[in-house]
Each structure stands twice: as C-alpha cells, then as structure tokens.
Design a protein around this motif. Structure first.
Motif, mmCIF file in Angstrom:
data_model
loop_
_atom_site.group_PDB
_atom_site.id
_atom_site.type_symbol
_atom_site.label_atom_id
_atom_site.label_comp_id
_atom_site.label_asym_id
_atom_site.label_seq_id
_atom_site.Cartn_x
_atom_site.Cartn_y
_atom_site.Cartn_z
ATOM 1 N N TYR A 163 1.534 -33.732 -15.769
ATOM 2 C CA TYR A 163 0.151 -33.005 -16.392
ATOM 3 C C TYR A 163 -0.811 -34.309 -16.665
ATOM 4 C CZ TYR A 163 3.043 -30.071 -19.491
ATOM 5 O OH TYR A 163 4.155 -29.764 -20.044
ATOM 6 N N LEU B 115 -1.502 -31.900 -31.488
ATOM 7 C CA LEU B 115 -1.576 -30.841 -30.170
ATOM 8 C C LEU B 115 -0.235 -29.981 -30.345
ATOM 9 C CD1 LEU B 115 -1.438 -33.144 -26.475
ATOM 10 C CD2 LEU B 115 -3.403 -31.388 -27.683
ATOM 11 N N LEU C 244 9.665 -32.018 -25.308
ATOM 12 C CA LEU C 244 9.180 -33.053 -23.891
ATOM 13 C C LEU C 244 8.973 -34.568 -24.168
ATOM 14 C CD1 LEU C 244 6.428 -31.700 -22.280
ATOM 15 C CD2 LEU C 244 8.891 -31.056 -21.376
ATOM 16 N N GLY D 103 -10.937 -36.411 -24.370
ATOM 17 C CA GLY D 103 -10.908 -36.093 -25.388
ATOM 18 C C GLY D 103 -10.995 -33.952 -24.865
ATOM 19 N N LYS D 104 -9.722 -33.748 -23.800
ATOM 20 C CA LYS D 104 -9.164 -32.740 -23.262
ATOM 21 C C LYS D 104 -7.888 -32.712 -23.619
ATOM 22 C CE LYS D 104 -13.545 -31.468 -21.592
ATOM 23 N NZ LYS D 104 -14.343 -30.529 -22.335
ATOM 24 N N SER D 105 -7.280 -31.889 -23.582
ATOM 25 C CA SER D 105 -6.080 -30.883 -23.210
ATOM 26 C C SER D 105 -4.960 -31.534 -22.563
ATOM 27 C CB SER D 105 -5.967 -29.731 -23.663
ATOM 28 O OG SER D 105 -4.230 -30.022 -24.670
ATOM 29 N N LEU D 106 -3.795 -31.410 -22.779
ATOM 30 C CA LEU D 106 -3.437 -31.185 -21.643
ATOM 31 C C LEU D 106 -2.851 -30.481 -20.266
ATOM 32 C CD1 LEU D 106 -0.219 -32.852 -23.381
ATOM 33 C CD2 LEU D 106 -1.560 -34.371 -22.181
ATOM 34 N N GLU D 107 -3.525 -30.489 -19.218
ATOM 35 C CA GLU D 107 -3.080 -30.115 -17.998
ATOM 36 C C GLU D 107 -2.158 -29.504 -16.890
ATOM 37 O OE1 GLU D 107 -6.458 -30.014 -15.538
ATOM 38 O OE2 GLU D 107 -5.808 -28.491 -13.924
ATOM 39 N N ALA E 250 5.036 -24.907 -20.836
ATOM 40 C CA ALA E 250 4.928 -25.080 -22.203
ATOM 41 C C ALA E 250 2.480 -25.182 -21.836
ATOM 42 C CB ALA E 250 4.940 -25.818 -22.860
ATOM 43 N N PHE F 121 -0.876 -26.146 -23.267
ATOM 44 C CA PHE F 121 -1.475 -27.430 -24.391
ATOM 45 C C PHE F 121 -3.109 -26.354 -24.869
ATOM 46 C CE2 PHE F 121 2.252 -30.732 -25.315
ATOM 47 C CZ PHE F 121 2.096 -30.259 -23.976
ATOM 48 N N GLY F 122 -2.865 -26.631 -26.276
ATOM 49 C CA GLY F 122 -4.066 -26.849 -26.930
ATOM 50 C C GLY F 122 -5.131 -27.731 -26.799
ATOM 51 N N GLN F 123 -6.298 -27.167 -27.230
ATOM 52 C CA GLN F 123 -6.741 -28.820 -27.507
ATOM 53 C C GLN F 123 -7.071 -29.298 -28.080
ATOM 54 O OE1 GLN F 123 -9.151 -28.505 -24.784
ATOM 55 N NE2 GLN F 123 -9.671 -26.972 -24.040
ATOM 56 N N TYR G 131 7.881 -32.678 -15.967
ATOM 57 C CA TYR G 131 6.266 -32.295 -15.496
ATOM 58 C C TYR G 131 5.361 -33.034 -15.593
ATOM 59 C CZ TYR G 131 8.756 -28.498 -18.138
ATOM 60 O OH TYR G 131 9.231 -27.581 -18.641
#
Lengths: 111, 113
Positions: free
Chosen positions: A35, B91, A99, A40-44, B102, B104-106, A33
C-alpha cells in the motif's frame, strides 16, 4: 504470532536512482499486499501478490514475492518526486482474515 | 458512494467521554474491517465483520471498544470512557467478500484531550 518487518524505515533517494524496500514476515501466509499512504490520506492499494514467484509491475514500481524465504520486495526504478510517500506491506494471516502491517517505509525523493 | 466513507473525519473529545465512529462501506461489500493507526506506525487490526456478525474481534484492545454492523452495511465503532492513549486514526476498510482486496476509507482522526 505473525510479525511483519520492513526495512528500511526511512529512505531518502535522489531522483533517477533505483532502490528496494524489503518486507519479511514470520509465518506462512496466503497473500501479501503493498500500500501507499500520502500524509493525512488513507491507504492506496498498489499490489496484491498471491503466490510464490509472483511479480507485478506498475510504472516505476515492481513488487515480488518469495514465499519460501517469506520475503517480498518493492523495487523503485528511476525514482521521481511524485513517489514520495509512506509504503506499507501487509500480510494476510488467513484467507479472509485480518491484515498484519509492517511499520512502513517513509520514502523521500529529492530533486 | 464510490468508496469507503468515514465520518467524522476529525473528532476531538475529552478524556472519559463516549465516542462513535461511523463507516459506510462500498455498496455490496460484505466484509468490513476496522484498523487503528497510531502516529508513525502501520495500521493495527481491531475487528472484522462478515455480514452482520463479527467474525474476528481479537484486535479490540479492551472492553471499552465495541463495534456493530446491524444491517450488514454501515458499521459503528464505539469507544467508552476514552483515554488519551486512544488517540489515533481509525481506518475502516471493506471488501467484496472476505479474502478479496480491501479498500480503505480516509479514516477518522480521534484526539482525546
């Protein structure tokens, strides 16, 4: 033990230039994967690569996978400022399992 | 909700205290994961749930860390006797089943002072 290495760890690019981020992993894996993470943000999730020779493209980003070489690349074409972020590759050690992430590549695109 | 929700978003606690971090996965997702991300590093796996059971808890660093998912939906990560080294972003991620993509949240930023 599965290890994932990314390089470079930091990349400063000029807008309009091309560059490649590399992701090497140490043992056979089911999938890989890529990402993106903004501060300050999560994983996209960007790409999921499932098989040898897989290539996926979205906009200015293209990811490929060579399972024999245990190598994935994330190629950036004609970089723009909006691509500035941290990019992680992650390898799934076993189907349905955890992961293992690389350390991340901090990308800064300068105008 | 539309995505993975984690609460609180920030938590500051004193060394030695107990904390609970909550994760609401995407509705219908049976697999749930917890990861810990320290500053400047990639996320590190902690625990994976399939339904109510922990399918893999090999990433929990020691017995101060524990996680539950009693009804197969919401999960709580519990940390006892917190230490300054526990400071990180925690996380949570969920997927439709194990082995699918998957989300992910913030994250919850935990600071132990």
């Amino acid at each position: 033990e599965l290890k994932v290495e990314q390089n470079p760890l930091f990349l400063s690019m000029q807008e309009g230039k091309n560059y490649t981020i590399y992701c090497n992993y140490s043992t056979t894996s089911d999938r890989l994967y890529w990402y993106r993470q903004d501060p300050g943000k999560s994983l996209e999730s960007l790409f999921v690569l499932l098989s040898n020779g897989a290539v996926k493209q979205e906009g200015r980003l293209m990811a490929s996978l060579d399972t024999k070489a245990r190598l994935s690349t994330l190629h950036i074409t004609a970089a723009v400022h909006d691509l500035s972020a941290t990019y992680f590759c992650a390898v799934e050690r076993e189907y349905g399992n955890k992961l293992v992430f690389g350390a991340g590549t901090i990308l800064r695109v300068k105008s | 909700g539309a995505g993975v929700s984690q609460t609180p978003s920030n938590k500051v606690t004193e060394k030695g205290k107990y904390v609970e971090l909550r994760c609401d996965p995407i509705s219908g997702h049976t697999a749930l994961y917890w990861y810990r991300q320290s500053l400047g590093q990639g996320p590190e796996f902690l625990i994976y749930f399939q339904g109510t059971g922990a399918a893999d808890d090999s990433g929990l660093p020691n017995d101060r860390f524990f996680a539950v998912r009693p009804e197969g939906s919401v999960s709580t990560l519990k940390i006892q006797r917190t230490e300054r080294g526990d400071s990180a972003v925690y996380l949570c991620a969920s997927s439709r089943t194990g082995g699918t993509e998957a989300f992910f949240g913030q994250g919850t930023r935990l600071t132990v002072v």
